[in-house]
Scaffold this motif. Structure first.
Motif, PDB file in Angstrom:
ATOM      1  N   LEU A  45       0.878  -1.230   0.097  1.00  0.00           N
ATOM      2  CA  LEU A  45       0.073  -0.056  -0.162  1.00  0.00           C
ATOM      3  C   LEU A  45       0.956   1.327  -0.037  1.00  0.00           C
ATOM      4  CD1 LEU A  45      -2.785  -0.912   2.530  1.00  0.00           C
ATOM      5  CD2 LEU A  45      -2.996  -1.524   0.029  1.00  0.00           C
ATOM      6  N   PRO A  46       0.410   2.265  -0.864  1.00  0.00           N
ATOM      7  CA  PRO A  46       1.407   3.422  -1.085  1.00  0.00           C
ATOM      8  C   PRO A  46       1.541   4.469   0.183  1.00  0.00           C
ATOM      9  CG  PRO A  46      -0.418   3.410  -2.576  1.00  0.00           C
ATOM     10  CD  PRO A  46      -0.372   2.081  -2.032  1.00  0.00           C
ATOM     11  N   SER A  47       0.388   4.169   1.255  1.00  0.00           N
ATOM     12  CA  SER A  47       0.573   5.217   2.387  1.00  0.00           C
ATOM     13  C   SER A  47       1.394   4.594   3.283  1.00  0.00           C
ATOM     14  CB  SER A  47      -0.863   5.186   2.906  1.00  0.00           C
ATOM     15  OG  SER A  47      -1.422   3.764   3.737  1.00  0.00           O
ATOM     16  N   ALA A  48       2.014   3.435   3.244  1.00  0.00           N
ATOM     17  CA  ALA A  48       3.057   2.924   4.266  1.00  0.00           C
ATOM     18  C   ALA A  48       4.406   3.115   3.715  1.00  0.00           C
ATOM     19  CB  ALA A  48       2.720   1.640   4.370  1.00  0.00           C
ATOM     20  N   GLY A  49       5.033   3.809   4.473  1.00  0.00           N
ATOM     21  CA  GLY A  49       6.661   3.955   4.053  1.00  0.00           C
ATOM     22  C   GLY A  49       6.798   5.520   3.859  1.00  0.00           C
ATOM     23  N   PRO A  50       8.046   5.723   3.095  1.00  0.00           N
ATOM     24  CA  PRO A  50       8.653   7.151   2.915  1.00  0.00           C
ATOM     25  C   PRO A  50       7.235   7.591   1.864  1.00  0.00           C
ATOM     26  CG  PRO A  50      10.063   5.736   2.843  1.00  0.00           C
ATOM     27  CD  PRO A  50       8.932   4.863   2.839  1.00  0.00           C
ATOM     28  N   GLN A  51       6.835   9.009   2.093  1.00  0.00           N
ATOM     29  CA  GLN A  51       6.055   9.557   1.218  1.00  0.00           C
ATOM     30  C   GLN A  51       6.531  10.716   0.225  1.00  0.00           C
ATOM     31  OE1 GLN A  51       2.425   8.747   1.521  1.00  0.00           O
ATOM     32  NE2 GLN A  51       3.442   6.929   2.352  1.00  0.00           N
ATOM     33  N   ARG A  52       5.693  10.807  -0.559  1.00  0.00           N
ATOM     34  CA  ARG A  52       5.856  11.968  -1.621  1.00  0.00           C
ATOM     35  C   ARG A  52       4.883  12.963  -1.086  1.00  0.00           C
ATOM     36  NH1 ARG A  52       2.080   8.572  -3.739  1.00  0.00           N
ATOM     37  NH2 ARG A  52       0.057   9.678  -4.638  1.00  0.00           N
ATOM     38  N   THR A  53       4.904  14.176  -1.727  1.00  0.00           N
ATOM     39  CA  THR A  53       4.043  15.272  -1.521  1.00  0.00           C
ATOM     40  C   THR A  53       3.007  15.481  -2.553  1.00  0.00           C
ATOM     41  OG1 THR A  53       5.696  16.448  -0.003  1.00  0.00           O
ATOM     42  CG2 THR A  53       3.721  17.565  -0.858  1.00  0.00           C
ATOM     43  N   PRO A  54       1.798  15.398  -2.490  1.00  0.00           N
ATOM     44  CA  PRO A  54       1.202  15.263  -1.309  1.00  0.00           C
ATOM     45  C   PRO A  54       1.225  13.715  -0.774  1.00  0.00           C
ATOM     46  CG  PRO A  54      -0.528  14.986  -3.053  1.00  0.00           C
ATOM     47  CD  PRO A  54       0.781  15.565  -3.675  1.00  0.00           C
ATOM     48  N   ALA A  55       1.080  13.315   0.276  1.00  0.00           N
ATOM     49  CA  ALA A  55       1.174  12.020   0.902  1.00  0.00           C
ATOM     50  C   ALA A  55       0.132  10.957   0.275  1.00  0.00           C
ATOM     51  CB  ALA A  55       0.995  11.941   2.282  1.00  0.00           C
ATOM     52  N   ALA A  56       0.420   9.774   0.193  1.00  0.00           N
ATOM     53  CA  ALA A  56      -0.523   8.753  -0.253  1.00  0.00           C
ATOM     54  C   ALA A  56      -1.801   8.777   0.727  1.00  0.00           C
ATOM     55  CB  ALA A  56      -0.053   7.538  -0.595  1.00  0.00           C
ATOM     56  N   GLY A  57      -3.124   8.514   0.440  1.00  0.00           N
ATOM     57  CA  GLY A  57      -4.150   8.307   1.099  1.00  0.00           C
ATOM     58  C   GLY A  57      -4.784   6.871   1.086  1.00  0.00           C
TER      59      GLY A  57
ATOM     60  N   ARG B 209      -0.790  10.190   7.696  1.00  0.00           N
ATOM     61  CA  ARG B 209      -1.846  10.672   8.333  1.00  0.00           C
ATOM     62  C   ARG B 209      -3.269  10.908   7.456  1.00  0.00           C
ATOM     63  NH1 ARG B 209       1.898  13.725  11.677  1.00  0.00           N
ATOM     64  NH2 ARG B 209       1.935  12.754  13.698  1.00  0.00           N
ATOM     65  N   ARG B 210      -2.791  10.905   6.342  1.00  0.00           N
ATOM     66  CA  ARG B 210      -4.038  11.106   5.261  1.00  0.00           C
ATOM     67  C   ARG B 210      -4.742   9.832   5.128  1.00  0.00           C
ATOM     68  NH1 ARG B 210      -3.414  13.003  -0.942  1.00  0.00           N
ATOM     69  NH2 ARG B 210      -5.243  13.985  -1.268  1.00  0.00           N
ATOM     70  N   SER B 211      -4.177   8.696   5.412  1.00  0.00           N
ATOM     71  CA  SER B 211      -4.937   7.556   5.097  1.00  0.00           C
ATOM     72  C   SER B 211      -5.903   7.333   6.282  1.00  0.00           C
ATOM     73  CB  SER B 211      -3.735   6.561   5.239  1.00  0.00           C
ATOM     74  OG  SER B 211      -2.967   6.308   6.429  1.00  0.00           O
ATOM     75  N   PHE B 212      -5.698   7.830   7.288  1.00  0.00           N
ATOM     76  CA  PHE B 212      -6.593   7.765   8.613  1.00  0.00           C
ATOM     77  C   PHE B 212      -7.833   8.691   8.506  1.00  0.00           C
ATOM     78  CE2 PHE B 212      -2.614   6.416  10.858  1.00  0.00           C
ATOM     79  CZ  PHE B 212      -2.566   5.182  10.637  1.00  0.00           C
ATOM     80  N   GLN B 213      -7.500   9.660   7.610  1.00  0.00           N
ATOM     81  CA  GLN B 213      -8.624  10.814   7.530  1.00  0.00           C
ATOM     82  C   GLN B 213      -9.676  10.418   6.432  1.00  0.00           C
ATOM     83  OE1 GLN B 213      -5.576  13.762   6.994  1.00  0.00           O
ATOM     84  NE2 GLN B 213      -6.426  14.822   9.028  1.00  0.00           N
ATOM     85  N   GLN B 214      -9.237   9.876   5.233  1.00  0.00           N
ATOM     86  CA  GLN B 214      -9.984   9.837   3.993  1.00  0.00           C
ATOM     87  C   GLN B 214     -11.217   8.726   4.352  1.00  0.00           C
ATOM     88  OE1 GLN B 214      -7.390   8.923   0.887  1.00  0.00           O
ATOM     89  NE2 GLN B 214      -7.451  11.169   0.234  1.00  0.00           N
ATOM     90  N   ARG B 215     -12.228   9.066   3.995  1.00  0.00           N
ATOM     91  CA  ARG B 215     -13.603   8.338   4.122  1.00  0.00           C
ATOM     92  C   ARG B 215     -14.194   7.413   3.167  1.00  0.00           C
ATOM     93  NH1 ARG B 215     -16.591  10.668   8.570  1.00  0.00           N
ATOM     94  NH2 ARG B 215     -15.538  12.219   9.350  1.00  0.00           N
ATOM     95  N   VAL B 216     -14.618   6.121   3.575  1.00  0.00           N
ATOM     96  CA  VAL B 216     -14.831   5.179   2.453  1.00  0.00           C
ATOM     97  C   VAL B 216     -16.074   5.954   1.715  1.00  0.00           C
ATOM     98  CG1 VAL B 216     -16.163   2.890   2.129  1.00  0.00           C
ATOM     99  CG2 VAL B 216     -13.858   3.456   3.532  1.00  0.00           C
ATOM    100  N   THR B 217     -16.278   5.762   0.470  1.00  0.00           N
ATOM    101  CA  THR B 217     -17.329   6.071  -0.353  1.00  0.00           C
ATOM    102  C   THR B 217     -18.247   5.069  -0.899  1.00  0.00           C
ATOM    103  OG1 THR B 217     -16.284   6.355  -2.357  1.00  0.00           O
ATOM    104  CG2 THR B 217     -16.326   8.287  -0.926  1.00  0.00           C
TER     105      THR B 217
END
Length: 275
Positions: free
Chosen positions: A61-73, A181-189
């Motif tokens: 999963l791209p949200s785990a590990g080093p991140q680009r900007t913006p971070a993966a969600g 942190r973005r991965s914890f914020q985004q809501r399932v649709t």
């Protein structure tokens, strides 16, 4: 409230031996890891599945590990899962662990390859829920596009790997990575479990995702299984977990009169009360 949640606020191929017909698409597993992990955490289960005649793919999963900007969600993670499903030959049983249940729920609602969902000590959200909101933290609607969270449990060895021997637990802790942190914020649709048959595997000695919360979420699944393990049975009990997945796979591969080989999923609006 644990340090984990306080800190968050602050801030492969699988063959089914049951059917060897050359005209039948091969049933396969896709194993999706949780937050702060990478796909290698599934290696013991993949080996155990292979020993029992199954093969499995994994995804990083791209949200785990080093991140680009913006971070993966979470949506980026769901895209990664969906990409694997689109490439699959034949139906797939998708297994999501912990946080991995969110992108699995989002991704598996569309591709026809998803035959069954397995939530392993995992978040099983409804539409509009995020990891944070499931714990009652609604906060700002603005996503953190840059922030990452290290492993924020007060004691990750106990929370994540409490039933592993010391040496193995220390190695597992050393392999953990940062998480956006973005991965914890985004809501399932989209909620795939409304249309795709599902099984929840509740880990009874879990110190990371409370079994009581697992129990409430598991009521949304069509079936519930239990393991007498901590949060990470893919490391502490890989043979037992692989055997359980094999039984789920064998059942999913059997023809069913109402779904042409797939068991009935919960209809929309059924919250699983009374299970």
């Amino acid at each position: 409230m644990t340090g984990f949640f306080r800190s968050l606020i602050v801030f492969t191929d699988v063959t089914a031996a049951a059917d060897t017909s050359p005209t039948t698409p091969r049933l396969s597993f896709l194993l999706v890891h949780g937050a702060w992990h990478r796909s290698g955490s599934w290696d013991p289960v993949r080996e155990a599945l292979a020993a029992d005649g199954w093969t499995a793919r994994t995804v990083d999963l791209p949200s785990a590990g080093p991140q680009r900007t913006p971070a993966a969600g979470m949506y980026d993670d769901a895209d990664a899962v969906a990409a694997h499903l689109r490439q699959a030959v034949g139906p797939v049983i998708v297994v999501g662990h912990s946080y991995g249940g969110l992108p699995v729920t989002q991704a598996a609602a569309g591709p026809p390859a998803a035959a069954h969902l397995v939530y392993l000590a995992a978040y099983l959200p409804e539409e509009g829920e995020s990891l944070l909101s499931i714990h009652g933290h609604h906060g700002s609607q603005d996503e953190d596009l840059n922030g990452t969270a290290p492993v924020v449990f007060d004691d990750p060895r106990t929370a994540l790997f409490g039933d592993l021997p010391d040496e193995q637990a220390e190695d597992a802790v050393g392999r953990l990575v940062t998480q956006s942190r973005r991965s914890f914020q985004q809501r399932v649709t989209r909620a795939a479990w409304r249309t795709v048959p599902s099984t929840y595997v509740l880990c009874e000695r879990d110190k990371a995702l409370p079994p009581a919360l697992q129990g409430r979420m598991s009521a949304r699944a069509a079936h519930v299984e239990r393991l007498n393990t901590g949060h990470s049975p893919f490391l502490s009990a890989p043979a037992e977990l692989a055997a359980l997945l094999g039984r789920i796979g064998a059942k999913a591969a059997r023809p069913s009169p109402d779904r042409g080989g797939r068991e009935r999923a919960r209809p929309r609006g059924d919250r699983g009360r009374g299970q």
